[in-house]
Design a protein around this motif. Structure first.
Motif, PDB file in Angstrom:
ATOM      1  N   UNK A   2       8.130   0.969 -15.232  1.00  0.00           N
ATOM      2  CA  UNK A   2       9.349   1.492 -15.854  1.00  0.00           C
ATOM      3  C   UNK A   2      10.591   0.824 -15.255  1.00  0.00           C
ATOM      4  N   UNK A   3      10.561   0.604 -13.941  1.00  0.00           N
ATOM      5  CA  UNK A   3      11.704  -0.052 -13.279  1.00  0.00           C
ATOM      6  C   UNK A   3      11.867  -1.490 -13.776  1.00  0.00           C
ATOM      7  N   UNK A   4      10.758  -2.208 -13.878  1.00  0.00           N
ATOM      8  CA  UNK A   4      10.837  -3.586 -14.364  1.00  0.00           C
ATOM      9  C   UNK A   4      11.363  -3.603 -15.800  1.00  0.00           C
ATOM     10  N   UNK A   5      10.790  -2.717 -16.600  1.00  0.00           N
ATOM     11  CA  UNK A   5      11.119  -2.702 -18.029  1.00  0.00           C
ATOM     12  C   UNK A   5      12.602  -2.440 -18.274  1.00  0.00           C
ATOM     13  N   UNK A   6      13.136  -1.427 -17.602  1.00  0.00           N
ATOM     14  CA  UNK A   6      14.537  -1.089 -17.886  1.00  0.00           C
ATOM     15  C   UNK A   6      15.496  -2.110 -17.306  1.00  0.00           C
ATOM     16  N   UNK A   7      14.983  -3.028 -16.494  1.00  0.00           N
ATOM     17  CA  UNK A   7      15.838  -4.079 -15.940  1.00  0.00           C
ATOM     18  C   UNK A   7      15.589  -5.446 -16.585  1.00  0.00           C
ATOM     19  N   UNK A   8      14.819  -5.458 -17.655  1.00  0.00           N
ATOM     20  CA  UNK A   8      14.599  -6.721 -18.364  1.00  0.00           C
ATOM     21  C   UNK A   8      13.772  -7.717 -17.575  1.00  0.00           C
ATOM     22  N   UNK A   9      12.907  -7.208 -16.672  1.00  0.00           N
ATOM     23  CA  UNK A   9      12.022  -8.086 -15.893  1.00  0.00           C
ATOM     24  C   UNK A   9      10.741  -8.285 -16.702  1.00  0.00           C
TER      25      UNK A   9
ATOM     26  N   UNK B 245      -2.273  -6.412 -11.685  1.00  0.00           N
ATOM     27  CA  UNK B 245      -2.879  -7.417 -12.565  1.00  0.00           C
ATOM     28  C   UNK B 245      -3.847  -6.804 -13.574  1.00  0.00           C
ATOM     29  N   UNK B 246      -4.387  -5.628 -13.254  1.00  0.00           N
ATOM     30  CA  UNK B 246      -5.376  -5.029 -14.158  1.00  0.00           C
ATOM     31  C   UNK B 246      -4.824  -3.823 -14.918  1.00  0.00           C
ATOM     32  N   UNK B 247      -3.574  -3.445 -14.660  1.00  0.00           N
ATOM     33  CA  UNK B 247      -3.039  -2.207 -15.243  1.00  0.00           C
ATOM     34  C   UNK B 247      -2.698  -2.351 -16.724  1.00  0.00           C
ATOM     35  N   UNK B 248      -3.162  -1.388 -17.497  1.00  0.00           N
ATOM     36  CA  UNK B 248      -2.863  -1.380 -18.935  1.00  0.00           C
ATOM     37  C   UNK B 248      -1.365  -1.253 -19.179  1.00  0.00           C
ATOM     38  N   UNK B 249      -0.681  -0.478 -18.317  1.00  0.00           N
ATOM     39  CA  UNK B 249       0.765  -0.266 -18.490  1.00  0.00           C
ATOM     40  C   UNK B 249       1.540  -1.583 -18.405  1.00  0.00           C
ATOM     41  N   UNK B 250       1.088  -2.450 -17.507  1.00  0.00           N
ATOM     42  CA  UNK B 250       1.775  -3.736 -17.317  1.00  0.00           C
ATOM     43  C   UNK B 250       1.615  -4.586 -18.570  1.00  0.00           C
ATOM     44  N   UNK B 251       0.405  -4.606 -19.075  1.00  0.00           N
ATOM     45  CA  UNK B 251       0.107  -5.390 -20.282  1.00  0.00           C
ATOM     46  C   UNK B 251       0.907  -4.849 -21.464  1.00  0.00           C
TER      47      UNK B 251
ATOM     48  N   UNK C 146       1.816   2.770 -10.501  1.00  0.00           N
ATOM     49  CA  UNK C 146       2.051   1.689 -11.468  1.00  0.00           C
ATOM     50  C   UNK C 146       3.047   2.068 -12.581  1.00  0.00           C
ATOM     51  N   UNK C 147       2.891   3.236 -13.234  1.00  0.00           N
ATOM     52  CA  UNK C 147       3.855   3.547 -14.313  1.00  0.00           C
ATOM     53  C   UNK C 147       5.306   3.566 -13.827  1.00  0.00           C
ATOM     54  N   UNK C 148       5.513   3.984 -12.580  1.00  0.00           N
ATOM     55  CA  UNK C 148       6.870   4.018 -12.024  1.00  0.00           C
ATOM     56  C   UNK C 148       7.432   2.613 -11.872  1.00  0.00           C
ATOM     57  N   UNK C 149       6.672   1.708 -11.285  1.00  0.00           N
ATOM     58  CA  UNK C 149       7.224   0.365 -11.059  1.00  0.00           C
ATOM     59  C   UNK C 149       7.364  -0.401 -12.380  1.00  0.00           C
TER      60      UNK C 149
ATOM     61  N   UNK D  91       0.800  -1.223   0.000  1.00  0.00           N
ATOM     62  CA  UNK D  91       0.000   0.000   0.000  1.00  0.00           C
ATOM     63  C   UNK D  91       0.839   1.282   0.000  1.00  0.00           C
ATOM     64  N   UNK D  92       1.862   1.326   0.822  1.00  0.00           N
ATOM     65  CA  UNK D  92       2.625   2.573   0.948  1.00  0.00           C
ATOM     66  C   UNK D  92       3.393   2.927  -0.336  1.00  0.00           C
ATOM     67  N   UNK D  93       3.521   1.958  -1.230  1.00  0.00           N
ATOM     68  CA  UNK D  93       4.211   2.243  -2.495  1.00  0.00           C
ATOM     69  C   UNK D  93       3.329   3.039  -3.449  1.00  0.00           C
ATOM     70  N   UNK D  94       2.024   2.810  -3.363  1.00  0.00           N
ATOM     71  CA  UNK D  94       1.156   3.388  -4.405  1.00  0.00           C
ATOM     72  C   UNK D  94      -0.029   4.196  -3.902  1.00  0.00           C
ATOM     73  N   UNK D  95      -0.386   4.040  -2.630  1.00  0.00           N
ATOM     74  CA  UNK D  95      -1.661   4.596  -2.192  1.00  0.00           C
ATOM     75  C   UNK D  95      -1.620   6.100  -1.942  1.00  0.00           C
ATOM     76  N   UNK D  96      -2.478   6.828  -2.611  1.00  0.00           N
ATOM     77  CA  UNK D  96      -2.653   8.257  -2.356  1.00  0.00           C
ATOM     78  C   UNK D  96      -1.459   9.087  -2.776  1.00  0.00           C
ATOM     79  N   UNK D  97      -1.471  10.332  -2.351  1.00  0.00           N
ATOM     80  CA  UNK D  97      -0.421  11.260  -2.782  1.00  0.00           C
ATOM     81  C   UNK D  97       0.918  10.912  -2.149  1.00  0.00           C
TER      82      UNK D  97
END
Ligand SMILES: [Zn+2]
Length: 292
Positions: free
Chosen positions: A51-58, A75-81, A46-49, A34-40
């Protein structure tokens, strides 16, 4: 002449370092709490995490979170897909921090797990349970721990367990097959630094037991390379180890690049096919994923 040789040595070290592993990574121990993404206050939307996965070949992750909403968000994020990242969702046993110390005897946790399993996620059914912790291995005999281990084997769910070696034996004993068919990922492969010989013994005893390597004491030695006894164990059980980021606090997200870079360094020291197995194939095979 001497000076020229020195310069040449600087440019080309005598023992050329093996190139870092450059293939795909399966992150088999990821939290999106929760503390990673919830609220301000959540610094890692999601776009931040992604991006981290993507640039590390995960290319695939075992996602679990406290509470389970974080996993569902991934699981439902368009960015992940769009990024082509496969989410393998696990049911976390924790609604809040208090559950860490009580889940193994709390019937409401058992009920919560059953409810989550029946619901699933936008990326499909939950594939596992965990990560859960047992700070005292005796609690592996708690009534809910027993039920969940039996349930996991019955439903072919993978269990991600942060426990000591004693608890591995206890948890396995609660399954119908006495651990012969139980699919367990041992988070950190013994975070307390249990000797390699004992890890070897447990791997021999339970054919489907796998070891995830984040925070494992004694894994790496000088220059971030594998220590000799771990190199030997990884070679012996090349199909049984996995990598994980263990983003249990936000700081781990901040250092996600470094974690993955560290893995790539020591993987680069292994034969290419073995490195690829530990980094990707073992996780992909465990959940039947396609190669990216
Ligand atoms: Zn964890």
């Amino acid at each position: 002449m001497r000076r020229a040789l020195g310069a040449a040595l600087l440019a080309f070290p005598l023992f050329a370092a093996a190139a870092d592993y450059a293939g795909p990574i399966f992150d088999a121990h990821l939290h999106y709490n929760e503390e990673a993404w919830n609220g301000s206050a959540g610094p890692h939307p999601v776009p931040d995490v992604v991006a981290r996965m993507k640039r590390n070949g995960v290319h695939a992750i075992v996602a679990n979170s406290r509470p389970n909403d974080g996993t569902k968000n991934l699981a439902s994020a368009a960015e992940v897909k769009q990024a082509g990242i496969t989410v393998v969702p696990f049911v976390r046993l924790y609604r809040n921090r208090a559950d860490y110390d009580n889940w193994f005897r709390d019937e409401t946790i058992h009920q919560m797990v059953l409810t989550e399993l029946s619901r699933g996620t936008a990326s499909g059914a939950f594939r596992g349970l965990g990560e859960f912790h047992l700070y005292d291995s005796a609690n592996a005999d708690g009534p809910v721990a027993r039920k969940l281990m039996a349930l996991a084997e019955e439903k072919d769910l993978v269990v991600l367990a942060h426990v000591d070696d004693v608890a591995i034996d206890k948890l396995m004993a609660h399954t119908a097959s006495k651990g012969q068919k139980a699919r367990v990922i041992w988070a950190h492969t013994g975070i307390g630094g249990v000797p390699v010989a004992r890890v070897d013994q447990l791997f021999a005893r339970y054919p489907l037991l796998m070891g995830e390597l984040s925070y494992r004491p004694g894994l790496t030695c000088e220059g971030g390379k594998l220590c000799p006894e771990w190199r030997q164990l990884l070679t012996k059980y090349a199909t049984r180890f996995l990598l994980g980021s263990d983003t249990w606090v936000n700081q781990r997200w901040q250092y996600y690049d470094d974690t993955m870079k560290g893995y790539r360094v020591w993987l680069g020291d292994l034969p290419a096919d073995m490195a690829r197995r530990i980094a990707w194939d073992n996780g992909a095979n465990l959940f039947g994923l396609k190669t990216p």
